[in-house]
Motif scaffolding. Structure first.
Motif, PDB file in Angstrom:
ATOM      1  N   TRP A  51       0.831  -1.210   0.000  1.00 45.82           N
ATOM      2  CA  TRP A  51       0.000   0.000   0.000  1.00 45.82           C
ATOM      3  C   TRP A  51       0.865   1.260   0.000  1.00 45.82           C
ATOM      4  CZ3 TRP A  51      -4.972  -0.865  -0.842  1.00 45.82           C
ATOM      5  CH2 TRP A  51      -5.555  -2.064  -0.418  1.00 45.82           C
ATOM      6  N   ASN A  52       0.370   2.275  -0.754  1.00 44.59           N
ATOM      7  CA  ASN A  52       0.951   3.627  -0.722  1.00 44.59           C
ATOM      8  C   ASN A  52       2.470   3.601  -0.879  1.00 44.59           C
ATOM      9  OD1 ASN A  52      -1.516   5.066  -0.288  1.00 44.59           O
ATOM     10  ND2 ASN A  52      -1.498   4.315   1.822  1.00 44.59           N
ATOM     11  N   VAL A  53       2.882   3.235  -2.075  1.00 43.60           N
ATOM     12  CA  VAL A  53       4.323   3.136  -2.342  1.00 43.60           C
ATOM     13  C   VAL A  53       4.696   4.033  -3.516  1.00 43.60           C
ATOM     14  CG1 VAL A  53       4.526   0.803  -1.420  1.00 43.60           C
ATOM     15  CG2 VAL A  53       3.962   1.123  -3.841  1.00 43.60           C
ATOM     16  N   GLU A 107      -4.408   3.450  -8.801  1.00 49.14           N
ATOM     17  CA  GLU A 107      -4.388   4.863  -8.400  1.00 49.14           C
ATOM     18  C   GLU A 107      -5.806   5.328  -8.096  1.00 49.14           C
ATOM     19  OE1 GLU A 107      -0.510   6.751 -10.637  1.00 49.14           O
ATOM     20  OE2 GLU A 107      -2.464   6.954 -11.604  1.00 49.14           O
ATOM     21  N   LEU A 108      -5.941   6.062  -7.003  1.00 49.00           N
ATOM     22  CA  LEU A 108      -7.203   6.713  -6.640  1.00 49.00           C
ATOM     23  C   LEU A 108      -7.174   8.151  -7.114  1.00 49.00           C
ATOM     24  CD1 LEU A 108      -7.838   5.533  -2.969  1.00 49.00           C
ATOM     25  CD2 LEU A 108      -9.307   5.092  -4.939  1.00 49.00           C
ATOM     26  N   ASP A 109      -8.195   8.544  -7.828  1.00 45.20           N
ATOM     27  CA  ASP A 109      -8.277   9.939  -8.270  1.00 45.20           C
ATOM     28  C   ASP A 109      -9.065  10.727  -7.228  1.00 45.20           C
ATOM     29  OD1 ASP A 109      -8.439  12.345  -9.508  1.00 45.20           O
ATOM     30  OD2 ASP A 109      -9.770  11.699 -11.122  1.00 45.20           O
ATOM     31  N   THR A 110      -8.345  11.353  -6.301  1.00 48.63           N
ATOM     32  CA  THR A 110      -8.999  12.167  -5.263  1.00 48.63           C
ATOM     33  C   THR A 110      -8.667  13.635  -5.442  1.00 48.63           C
ATOM     34  OG1 THR A 110      -7.126  11.773  -3.768  1.00 48.63           O
ATOM     35  CG2 THR A 110      -9.003  10.288  -3.597  1.00 48.63           C
ATOM     36  N   ARG A 111      -8.340  14.022  -6.669  1.00 49.96           N
ATOM     37  CA  ARG A 111      -8.050  15.433  -6.906  1.00 49.96           C
ATOM     38  C   ARG A 111      -9.277  16.272  -6.610  1.00 49.96           C
ATOM     39  NH1 ARG A 111      -7.558  16.132 -12.346  1.00 49.96           N
ATOM     40  NH2 ARG A 111      -8.839  14.277 -12.535  1.00 49.96           N
ATOM     41  N   GLY A 124      18.381   2.935 -10.161  1.00 53.46           N
ATOM     42  CA  GLY A 124      19.331   3.959 -10.547  1.00 53.46           C
ATOM     43  C   GLY A 124      18.764   5.009 -11.475  1.00 53.46           C
ATOM     44  N   GLY A 125      17.434   4.970 -11.675  1.00 51.91           N
ATOM     45  CA  GLY A 125      16.819   5.890 -12.612  1.00 51.91           C
ATOM     46  C   GLY A 125      15.865   6.854 -11.938  1.00 51.91           C
ATOM     47  N   PRO A 126      15.012   7.471 -12.727  1.00 50.19           N
ATOM     48  CA  PRO A 126      14.127   8.508 -12.178  1.00 50.19           C
ATOM     49  C   PRO A 126      12.979   7.917 -11.375  1.00 50.19           C
ATOM     50  CG  PRO A 126      13.621   8.132 -14.487  1.00 50.19           C
ATOM     51  CD  PRO A 126      14.839   7.278 -14.174  1.00 50.19           C
ATOM     52  N   HIS A 127      12.418   8.769 -10.552  1.00 54.76           N
ATOM     53  CA  HIS A 127      11.223   8.407  -9.782  1.00 54.76           C
ATOM     54  C   HIS A 127      10.037   8.346 -10.737  1.00 54.76           C
ATOM     55  CE1 HIS A 127       8.628   8.035  -6.326  1.00 54.76           C
ATOM     56  NE2 HIS A 127       7.946   9.111  -6.675  1.00 54.76           N
ATOM     57  N   LEU A 128       9.237   7.298 -10.622  1.00 50.84           N
ATOM     58  CA  LEU A 128       8.108   7.097 -11.530  1.00 50.84           C
ATOM     59  C   LEU A 128       6.785   7.579 -10.954  1.00 50.84           C
ATOM     60  CD1 LEU A 128       9.014   3.478 -12.704  1.00 50.84           C
ATOM     61  CD2 LEU A 128       9.426   5.621 -13.920  1.00 50.84           C
ATOM     62  N   GLY A 129       6.792   8.003  -9.697  1.00 50.14           N
ATOM     63  CA  GLY A 129       5.571   8.479  -9.069  1.00 50.14           C
ATOM     64  C   GLY A 129       5.042   7.489  -8.046  1.00 50.14           C
ATOM     65  N   GLY A 130       4.060   7.941  -7.287  1.00 41.91           N
ATOM     66  CA  GLY A 130       3.471   7.122  -6.250  1.00 41.91           C
ATOM     67  C   GLY A 130       2.171   6.488  -6.704  1.00 41.91           C
ATOM     68  N   VAL A 131       1.849   5.331  -6.129  1.00 46.23           N
ATOM     69  CA  VAL A 131       0.583   4.653  -6.408  1.00 46.23           C
ATOM     70  C   VAL A 131      -0.037   4.253  -5.071  1.00 46.23           C
ATOM     71  CG1 VAL A 131       1.247   3.838  -8.694  1.00 46.23           C
ATOM     72  CG2 VAL A 131       1.737   2.414  -6.691  1.00 46.23           C
ATOM     73  N   ASP A 132      -1.342   4.061  -5.076  1.00 44.24           N
ATOM     74  CA  ASP A 132      -2.043   3.729  -3.833  1.00 44.24           C
ATOM     75  C   ASP A 132      -1.938   2.251  -3.487  1.00 44.24           C
ATOM     76  OD1 ASP A 132      -3.476   6.349  -3.053  1.00 44.24           O
ATOM     77  OD2 ASP A 132      -3.896   6.142  -5.188  1.00 44.24           O
ATOM     78  N   ALA A 133      -1.807   1.404  -4.488  1.00 40.50           N
ATOM     79  CA  ALA A 133      -1.632  -0.033  -4.259  1.00 40.50           C
ATOM     80  C   ALA A 133      -0.821  -0.599  -5.408  1.00 40.50           C
ATOM     81  CB  ALA A 133      -2.983  -0.737  -4.157  1.00 40.50           C
ATOM     82  N   PHE A 134       0.012  -1.622  -5.101  1.00 38.10           N
ATOM     83  CA  PHE A 134       0.860  -2.212  -6.136  1.00 38.10           C
ATOM     84  C   PHE A 134       1.000  -3.698  -5.868  1.00 38.10           C
ATOM     85  CE2 PHE A 134       5.216  -2.977  -8.001  1.00 38.10           C
ATOM     86  CZ  PHE A 134       4.800  -2.846  -9.326  1.00 38.10           C
ATOM     87  N   TRP A 135       0.781  -4.488  -6.926  1.00 38.57           N
ATOM     88  CA  TRP A 135       0.966  -5.928  -6.874  1.00 38.57           C
ATOM     89  C   TRP A 135       2.237  -6.265  -7.660  1.00 38.57           C
ATOM     90  CZ3 TRP A 135      -3.709  -3.520  -7.047  1.00 38.57           C
ATOM     91  CH2 TRP A 135      -4.698  -3.919  -6.118  1.00 38.57           C
ATOM     92  N   TYR A 188      11.678  -4.325 -14.203  1.00 39.54           N
ATOM     93  CA  TYR A 188      11.972  -4.352 -12.774  1.00 39.54           C
ATOM     94  C   TYR A 188      11.948  -2.925 -12.256  1.00 39.54           C
ATOM     95  CZ  TYR A 188      14.373  -5.060  -8.359  1.00 39.54           C
ATOM     96  OH  TYR A 188      14.686  -5.074  -7.031  1.00 39.54           O
ATOM     97  N   VAL A 189      11.208  -2.704 -11.182  1.00 37.28           N
ATOM     98  CA  VAL A 189      11.145  -1.388 -10.552  1.00 37.28           C
ATOM     99  C   VAL A 189      11.418  -1.535  -9.072  1.00 37.28           C
ATOM    100  CG1 VAL A 189       9.523  -0.407 -12.250  1.00 37.28           C
ATOM    101  CG2 VAL A 189       8.642  -1.534 -10.191  1.00 37.28           C
ATOM    102  N   VAL A 190      11.917  -0.472  -8.479  1.00 31.76           N
ATOM    103  CA  VAL A 190      12.187  -0.430  -7.058  1.00 31.76           C
ATOM    104  C   VAL A 190      10.932   0.131  -6.373  1.00 31.76           C
ATOM    105  CG1 VAL A 190      13.640   0.547  -5.245  1.00 31.76           C
ATOM    106  CG2 VAL A 190      14.648  -0.104  -7.444  1.00 31.76           C
ATOM    107  N   VAL A 191      10.476  -0.529  -5.324  1.00 34.45           N
ATOM    108  CA  VAL A 191       9.288  -0.123  -4.588  1.00 34.45           C
ATOM    109  C   VAL A 191       9.729   0.521  -3.282  1.00 34.45           C
ATOM    110  CG1 VAL A 191       7.132  -0.886  -3.529  1.00 34.45           C
ATOM    111  CG2 VAL A 191       7.953  -2.008  -5.613  1.00 34.45           C
ATOM    112  N   LEU A 192       9.323   1.742  -3.070  1.00 31.84           N
ATOM    113  CA  LEU A 192       9.723   2.497  -1.886  1.00 31.84           C
ATOM    114  C   LEU A 192       8.508   2.920  -1.088  1.00 31.84           C
ATOM    115  CD1 LEU A 192      12.302   4.854  -3.643  1.00 31.84           C
ATOM    116  CD2 LEU A 192      12.831   2.829  -2.292  1.00 31.84           C
ATOM    117  N   PRO A 193       8.588   2.922   0.244  1.00 26.94           N
ATOM    118  CA  PRO A 193       7.447   3.407   1.045  1.00 26.94           C
ATOM    119  C   PRO A 193       7.265   4.904   0.852  1.00 26.94           C
ATOM    120  CG  PRO A 193       9.352   3.017   2.451  1.00 26.94           C
ATOM    121  CD  PRO A 193       9.733   2.494   1.087  1.00 26.94           C
TER     122      PRO A 193
END
Length: 359
Positions: A260-262, A287-291, A268-279, A353-358
Motif C-alpha cells: 500500500w501507498n508506495v 491509483e485513486l483519483d482524489t483530486r 538507478g533511474g528517475p522516480h516514476l511516481g506514487g501509487v495507492d496499491a501495487f501488486w 523491474y522497478v524499485v518499490v519504496l514506502p
C-alpha cells in the motif's frame, strides 16, 4: 338594496381544513375570494395572516416549519402560465372547490423554478451540523438570476444562472447537497462551522469532495478565508475515506493483498511516481483519483498524471484508475476490474523491474 347596504359576512371554513393551510392570492381568487375579503380575513387579530407577499396562512397561529418551507416556495415559484406566486404550487391547495361530502386528496406540490437551498436544505438532507428548521430565521430559496423577487420576511432569495435538478425531500424540492453547501457557506461564517459542514457532506456519504469543490469554485468561494482551510481539510477527509473503501474492497472481495501507498522508480533511474496499491508479482498498480479540481492549473496536473501513467504502462505495468465515487457506488464491479487486470498479467510480457519504496 342600495350600495350602502352591508353585505352578509362570508365564512371560509371550507378553505382552512387540514389540507389547506396555505394559499396564494391567485389561488384564493380561484376559490372566489375577493381581494377585499382576503384583506378582511388578514386584519390584525383575524383568522388568516399574510406570511409573505401574496402568500396567506389560513390560520392565526404561528406557522410550522413545514408551512414556512412551503410558504417560501409559494412566494418564489413561477406560475406555469408565466406569472409568479400562484400557479406553480397548486398542489398545496386545491384549485377548485371541494364538492360537499366528497373527500379530496390533493396532488403532490410542484414548484416551478424554485427550490430550498442553504442551511435549510442541508437540514432536510439529514445533516446533523446544521440548525433545526424552527431555529432558522430565514430560509434560502434558489431561483433563476433574472427573476424579479426580493428577499423579505423569512424568504431569502439566492440567484443562479443555471438551476440544478432538485431533490425531493418529503415533498419539498431541495437543491443538491453540493449546491446547498455552496449557498450555506457563501455568507461569512466561522471556519470551524464550514469545516464541519464540508466534512459531514463527505463522511456522511452525501457527495464526493470533488463535487463540493467544483460547486465552491463555480460560486467563486475558494478565495474566501473561511472556506480555504475547510477545503484543505475536505480533501484530506475525502482521501482518507476513499482509502478506507479501497482497503475494504480488497479484503471483502478476496483480492491478493498489495503493498500500500508506495513510490516506484527504475533502478538507478528517475522516480516514476506514487501509487495507492501495487501488486509486484503481477505488475499491476492502482491509483485513486482524489483530486479536488480546484486549481487553475488542473489541466496541467491532469496532463502530468496522464503522462506518468503512460510511462508506467510502457514499462509493462498495468495501471488501474479508480474514483471514490466508483468505490462507493459499485465496489463489487471495481473489484472485478482489479481482478481482471491481475489475471491478465500472465498473458503479457513481464513488467520492467522497478524499485518499490514506502511513501
Amino acid at each position: 338594496m342600495t350600495h350602502n347596504t352591508p353585505l352578509s359576512p362570508r365564512t371560509f371554513h371550507h378553505l382552512a381544513d387540514n389540507r389547506r393551510r396555505l394559499m396564494t392570492a391567485a389561488q384564493l381568487r380561484a376559490h372566489g375570494v375577493l381581494a377585499a375579503e382576503t384583506d378582511e380575513q388578514c386584519r390584525p387579530g383575524g383568522p388568516w395572516q399574510r406570511i409573505l407577499p401574496n402568500v396567506v396562512l389560513l390560520h392565526p397561529g404561528p406557522p410550522t416549519s413545514e408551512e414556512r418551507l412551503h410558504a417560501v416556495l409559494l412566494y418564489a415559484a413561477r406560475d406555469r402560465t408565466g406569472g409568479v406566486n400562484g400557479g406553480a404550487a397548486a398542489g398545496v391547495t386545491a384549485s377548485v372547490p371541494v364538492q360537499p361530502g366528497r373527500e379530496e386528496t390533493p396532488p403532490a406540490p410542484a414548484y416551478a423554478e424554485a427550490m430550498i437551498t442553504g442551511l435549510a436544505a442541508l437540514t432536510l438532507h439529514g445533516f446533523s451540523a446544521t440548525p433545526p428548521l424552527p431555529s432558522l430565521d430565514v430560509i434560502d430559496v434558489l431561483v433563476p438570476r433574472l427573476r424579479r423577487l426580493r428577499t423579505t420576511g423569512c424568504a431569502r432569495i439566492v440567484r443562479t444562472t443555471a438551476l440544478p435538478t432538485p431533490v425531493q425531500v418529503t415533498g419539498v424540492p431541495v437543491a443538491p447537497v453540493a449546491r446547498a453547501l455552496a449557498d450555506a457557506v457563501a455568507e461569512p461564517a466561522d471556519a470551524g462551522v464550514v469545516r464541519r459542514l464540508l466534512t459531514e457532506a463527505v463522511r456522511g456519504g452525501h457527495c464526493e469532495p470533488a463535487a463540493v469543490v467544483r460547486e465552491l469554485n463555480r460560486a467563486r468561494l475558494l478565495s474566501r478565508p473561511h472556506v480555504v482551510d475547510a477545503v484543505d481539510s475536505l480533501a484530506a477527509e475525502g482521501r482518507a475515506l476513499a482509502e478506507q473503501r479501497l482497503y475494504r474492497m480488497v479484503r471483502e472481495h478476496g483480492l491478493p493483498e498489495p503493498v500500500w501507498n508506495v513510490g516506484l522508480r527504475l533502478p538507478g533511474g528517475p522516480h516514476l511516481g506514487g501509487v495507492d496499491a501495487f501488486w509486484p508479482e503481477h505488475g499491476v498498480a492502482l491509483e485513486l483519483d482524489t483530486r479536488a479540481h480546484r486549481q487553475q492549473d488542473d489541466d496541467a496536473l491532469w496532463a502530468e498524471h496522464a503522462g506518468r501513467r503512460e510511462h508506467l504502462e510502457r514499462l509493462g505495468i498495468t495501471v488501474v484508475h479508480l474514483t471514490p465515487r466508483k468505490l462507493r457506488d459499485c465496489p463489487e464491479h471495481q473489484a472485478t476490474v482489479v481482478r481482471t487486470a491481475l489475471m491478465a498479467a500472465g498473458d503479457r510480457e513481464p513488467a520492467a523491474y522497478v524499485v518499490v519504496l514506502p511513501r
